[in-house]
Design a protein around this motif. Structure first.
Motif: not given
Length: 468
Positions: A102-127
């Motif tokens: 279960a690993s995402l690939r380079p071509q699999d883009t995530t919600l966090a990446q799109h938010l980051q590109d839009n100027g959002y500070a992105t933080g994840m905590f947990g699993k």
């Protein structure tokens, strides 16, 4: 007109225009997405009046927001469910369809990446569960400025450990921790700190707590809340669980421990809400609470005792409603109606376009999700033509819901398929299989199932042989 007076009028007009522009310019809202681990549809008292455990703080979230009673996880186990959440793709198109490899690939883009590109500070905590430190799916490569927690799912079974992983300045490192510390304490501390640190700019907080997933372990002071003075459990009869090969450690009172974990989860939600209010962010913040799949039977878990699936059939690893339908609560004062209940049928893969629209963030178009912003706003909402899942542990199973119809297909290698059809409007508990009397509907939904999926690009989830 006198020149000075004319200039004054121009200045006044300009200042009014600027003020109007400033007031019309909305701050991008903060998004706090709280994902419980193996929390059943019936484990919240706001969703199940028969639950033996009360969750007052989460229930308060529902009173102040809208609860969705027909919301679905991405899948019936952790990794693929989270992959659907992050990538916007259901199990017919996602790369990750099970817990193996279960690993995402380079071509699999995530919600966090799109938010980051839009100027959002992105933080994840947990699993995390979608890529280890040496894999392309590691969190610092998938859009998170900050991370603190577990990378590997099996590691996340342990609530007391000697190390975790951390992302700072978009770099990932392994960090040594005191093994006597309860990891949910550390996770919450980092999440609260992230909110405070980013209070003056839009942020995306993904709090992926491990509660109430097995192993069933809590600090002694929490355990005592659910024990009698003599040390016996307040939730008898107890059947001790002893450590097994799945790495869950011994728990002599799993009922009391599970109740304590649910209490702790409820308290953590209260802490997040309090931090948002104390920092004056309440009117700028969406808080979303849900679970990654149905309730577990692992490590001493007893969903039957706790009525964890509520009125639904099945648990984790099932494609019956109890394995995939999960509670969803969304709270945002002035943006989401308070005290409302909605029955829109939507799922994890809809979160990317929904959050994208809420935050004015561009997301890919080649995904399966659609925006449910209208549902969040209390308006008429476009519905899916269908929802689709598949799962491949111990054989192949898939499910499709269209309207109130739901078809489940079971297939083992070398054996004929088994088809079950339910009308969820009349039979939410999936007790009456009506496939034999609805041949045309079964064939219609089975054909739709076939069109909903593509061949798995990940060889670990290629089940062509099962179809033979």
């Amino acid at each position: 007109m006198h020149l000075k007076k004319l200039i004054g009028l121009f200045v006044l007009a300009a200042s009014i225009t600027q003020a109007e522009a400033q007031s019309s310019k909305q701050r991008k809202p903060n998004i706090i997405f709280i994902l419980a681990d193996d929390l059943g549809y019936g484990n919240l008292s706001s969703f199940n009046a028969k639950s033996p455990i009360e969750t007052p703080n989460i229930d308060q979230l529902a009173k102040e927001g809208t609860k969705f009673t027909q919301f679905y996880a991405g899948n019936t186990v952790c990794a693929p469910s989270r992959a659907a959440l992050m990538t916007g793709k259901h199990m017919g198109h996602a790369y990750i369809r099970g817990n193996a490899n279960a690993s995402l690939r380079p071509q699999d883009t995530t919600l966090a990446q799109h938010l980051q590109d839009n100027g959002y500070a992105t933080g994840m905590f947990g699993k995390w569960g979608l890529g280890l430190e040496n894999e392309p799916g590691a969190p610092h490569l998938k859009g998170f400025d900050t991370f603190y927690g577990y990378l590997l799912q099996r590691h996340a079974h342990h609530y007391f450990t000697d190390h975790l992983f951390e992302v700072k300045n978009r770099e990932l490192s392994k960090v040594t921790i005191d093994s006597t510390k309860y990891v949910p304490d550390l996770i919450l501390e980092h999440a609260l700190g992230f909110i405070k640190e980013n209070k003056n700019k839009p942020f995306f907080l993904y709090l992926s707590t491990t509660l109430p997933h097995a192993e069933l372990k809590v600090p002694e002071h929490l355990m005592k809340k659910f024990q009698n003075l003599d040390g016996s459990s307040k939730y008898p009869p107890e059947k001790p669980f002893y450590q097994n090969k799945a790495s869950y450690r011994t728990q002599l009172q799993p009922h009391a421990a599970f109740a304590a974990m649910m209490y702790r989860l409820d308290q953590d939600v209260a802490s997040i809400v309090k931090q948002v209010k104390n920092l004056g962010l309440e009117n700028d913040t969406y808080i979303m609470f849900t679970s990654d799949n149905g309730p577990h039977e692992e490590g001493g878990g007893d969903p039957a005792y706790f009525n964890s699936s509520g009125p639904l059939k099945g648990v984790k690893r099932d494609l019956y409603e109890g394995g995939i339908r999960v509670p969803l609560i969304v709270r945002a004062p002035g943006r989401v109606p308070a005290g409302k209940t909605r029955e829109d049928a939507w799922a994890f893969w809809d979160m990317m376009p929904t959050i994208g629209q809420l935050t004015f963030t561009s997301v890919p178009t080649n995904i399966d999700g659609i925006s449910f912003v209208n549902a969040l706003s209390g308006k008429t909402q476009k519905q899916h033509d269908y929802l689709y899942w598949q799962f491949g542990e111990k054989g192949y199973k898939e499910a499709l819901r269209q309207g109130n119809w739901k078809l489940i297909r079971f297939k083992d290698k070398g054996k004929p398929e088994v088809l079950e059809l339910y009308d969820l409007n009349k039979d939410t508990g999936e007790t009456n299989n009506i496939a034999s009397t609805n041949y045309a509907k079964v064939q219609e939904l089975k054909s739709l199932m076939k069109s909903a999926k593509t061949a798995a690009e990940n060889p670990a989830f290629n089940w062509d042989e099962v179809e033979q």
